[in-house]
Design a protein around this motif. Structure first.
Motif, PDB file in Angstrom:
ATOM      1  N   ASP A  66     -29.995  10.544  40.912  1.00 10.81           N
ATOM      2  CA  ASP A  66     -29.819  10.097  39.530  1.00 10.81           C
ATOM      3  C   ASP A  66     -28.849   8.924  39.452  1.00 10.81           C
ATOM      4  N   GLY A  70     -29.985   5.260  38.351  1.00 12.39           N
ATOM      5  CA  GLY A  70     -29.330   4.651  37.205  1.00 12.39           C
ATOM      6  C   GLY A  70     -28.729   3.290  37.517  1.00 12.39           C
ATOM      7  N   PRO A  74     -31.768   0.451  35.840  1.00 16.45           N
ATOM      8  CA  PRO A  74     -31.349   0.723  34.462  1.00 16.45           C
ATOM      9  C   PRO A  74     -32.198   0.006  33.424  1.00 16.45           C
ATOM     10  N   MET A  76     -35.401   0.053  33.201  1.00 17.70           N
ATOM     11  CA  MET A  76     -36.674   0.729  32.917  1.00 17.70           C
ATOM     12  C   MET A  76     -36.451   2.199  32.606  1.00 17.70           C
ATOM     13  N   GLN A  77     -37.339   2.748  31.779  1.00 15.92           N
ATOM     14  CA  GLN A  77     -37.273   4.173  31.480  1.00 15.92           C
ATOM     15  C   GLN A  77     -38.672   4.682  31.154  1.00 15.92           C
ATOM     16  N   GLU A  78     -38.892   5.940  31.497  1.00 18.71           N
ATOM     17  CA  GLU A  78     -40.175   6.560  31.163  1.00 18.71           C
ATOM     18  C   GLU A  78     -40.243   6.681  29.648  1.00 18.71           C
ATOM     19  N   PHE A  79     -41.344   6.246  29.077  1.00 17.90           N
ATOM     20  CA  PHE A  79     -41.481   6.196  27.624  1.00 17.90           C
ATOM     21  C   PHE A  79     -42.440   7.255  27.106  1.00 17.90           C
ATOM     22  N   ILE A  90     -44.035   2.980  30.508  1.00 19.02           N
ATOM     23  CA  ILE A  90     -42.686   2.653  30.964  1.00 19.02           C
ATOM     24  C   ILE A  90     -42.135   1.544  30.081  1.00 19.02           C
ATOM     25  N   LYS A  91     -40.961   1.796  29.519  1.00 19.93           N
ATOM     26  CA  LYS A  91     -40.305   0.769  28.709  1.00 19.93           C
ATOM     27  C   LYS A  91     -39.495  -0.125  29.637  1.00 19.93           C
ATOM     28  N   ASP A  92     -39.837  -1.406  29.635  1.00 14.48           N
ATOM     29  CA  ASP A  92     -39.146  -2.400  30.452  1.00 14.48           C
ATOM     30  C   ASP A  92     -38.135  -3.092  29.539  1.00 14.48           C
ATOM     31  N   ASN A  93     -36.878  -2.738  29.667  1.00 15.25           N
ATOM     32  CA  ASN A  93     -35.835  -3.283  28.799  1.00 15.25           C
ATOM     33  C   ASN A  93     -35.484  -4.731  29.131  1.00 15.25           C
ATOM     34  N   LEU A 127     -41.355   8.834  39.597  1.00 15.04           N
ATOM     35  CA  LEU A 127     -41.510   9.854  38.552  1.00 15.04           C
ATOM     36  C   LEU A 127     -42.383  11.012  39.040  1.00 15.04           C
TER      37      LEU A 127
END
Length: 146
Positions: A66, A70, A74, A76-79, A90-93, A127
């Motif tokens: 984790d 992180g 950081p 990207m996150q599972e959406f 996947i949200k690509d910030n 994931l």
């Protein structure tokens, strides 16, 4: 249970014992216990000689993953996940976009980059949900090149 770590009549261990209690739901406990029993011989060869040692090692490994995840991903996150199309979103910030990574017979494909080897694909392979879908569809994960 650590009898010596408890003060008489107390339900919580003394802090100076080096141990603390942790409560988990029974199904979670049973799942971990089942995996431990199944891998017991293999774990003993690695120096893990108790169920508590197995849980401690597993928790430490998860925390380390984790922390690394992180630090290096950081942006990207599972959406979300659509079971009907077997697509992980996947949200690509970095780009402020949502990438859809579809799991198909030939592996993963990103709808934003139209590639099977972009950063969204790499993130998706981290994931667990991706591997569950691949297993369900009979798709093999790619071989890692040395």
């Amino acid at each position: 249970m650590l009898i010596g770590a408890y003060e008489s009549g107390e339900r919580t261990p003394k802090r100076d014992s080096g141990y603390m209690n942790l409560s988990v739901a029974i199904p979670v406990y049973e799942r971990y216990k089942q995996v431990y029993e199944k891998k017991k011989e293999q774990l003993v060869r690695k120096g893990v000689t108790s169920f508590a040692g197995y849980i401690t090692g597993t928790l430490e490994e998860l925390m380390e993953k984790d922390e690394v995840f992180g630090r290096y991903a950081p942006f990207m996150q599972e959406f979300g996940f659509d079971e009907g199309t077997n697509t992980i979103y996947i949200k690509d910030n970095r780009t402020n976009r949502i990438a859809g990574v579809s799991v198909g017979e030939k592996g993963l494909m990103c709808d934003v980059d139209a590639r099977d080897d972009c950063v969204h694909i790499g993130f998706a392979y981290a994931l667990p949900q991706v591997y569950k879908v691949m297993e369900k569809l009979g798709v093999r994960p790619p071989k890692i090149k040395p």
